[in-house]
Design a protein around this motif. Structure first.
Motif: not given
Length: 223
Positions: A37-46, A78-87, A118-122
């Protein structure tokens, strides 16, 4: 008068080795038992992050001419980077890069570089916060470095073979985004690069996210 010699007992190296081996086996067991379930959630974020940034790239471009477009590009990036962090969270938990100490260290190092990016993006999304700041380019360089780091991780995952099937090779496809898009930008210009980059995001990171959602068991090694 007799002389008594006391010889100290040799150090028990076998105990230390056993402790190291036990810790290693525990990590392997935890990786194999990763909650799907964790893998699925993180995949969804990515998938969501890659999709949003892809749309932004198609609409405003990678280097927008307006301040508003620049802010949109930065925030969606930045949202993409959040997804990469989830990956990375999934890769760390499943020990996707391998079981050695060096292999496991790759992901924490990448997290630091990506976190700075990510800090740079913000910050770049609100130029008034750093007008003329000399330190911003130092943060900026972490953006391409983080993508290069993901490419190296993709190679390591393919070589390690702990992920199976498409999950073994698709991280390398997804994480080749920088090595495909940047040369395209330099050789043929932004127009084509935006199309290539936006499409690559969908077929690479977006598809990888969906793969984790639909086939999370592929992140578990055979055994």
């Amino acid at each position: 008068m007799s002389r008594t010699t006391v010889t100290p007992a040799p150090a028990r190296t076998d105990v230390a080795v056993d402790l190291v081996n036990d810790a290693h086996e525990r990590r392997l067991a935890e990786a194999a038992a990763t909650d799907l379930t964790f893998v699925r959630r993180m995949g969804g974020v990515l998938a969501a992050g890659a999709g949003i940034w892809s749309v932004s790239t198609f609409v405003v471009g990678s280097t927008p001419a307006t301040a508003f477009g620049n802010t949109v590009q930065d925030l969606t990036g930045f949202l993409f980077q959040v997804g990469v962090m989830a990956l990375l969270a999934v890769q760390a938990r499943t020990m996707a890069t391998g079981t050695s100490r060096v292999a496991r260290a790759m992901i924490p190092v990448e997290r630091v570089i990506l976190g700075i990016a990510m800090l740079w993006s913000l910050l770049d999304a609100v130029p008034s916060l750093h007008e003329g700041a000399a330190w911003l380019p130092i943060l900026d360089i972490c953006w391409p470095l983080s993508m290069l780091g993901m490419f190296v991780i993709g190679i390591k995952i393919a070589v390690a073979g702990r992920w199976r099937g498409l999950a073994r090779v698709w991280p390398l496809v997804a994480e080749s985004w920088a090595v495909v898009t940047v040369p395209t930008f330099l050789l043929v210009g932004e127009g084509v690069a935006n199309t290539v980059g936006g499409t690559h995001l969908l077929l690479g990171y977006g598809a990888l996210g969906l793969l984790l959602v639909l086939r999370p068991e592929l992140t578990r090694p055979r055994g």
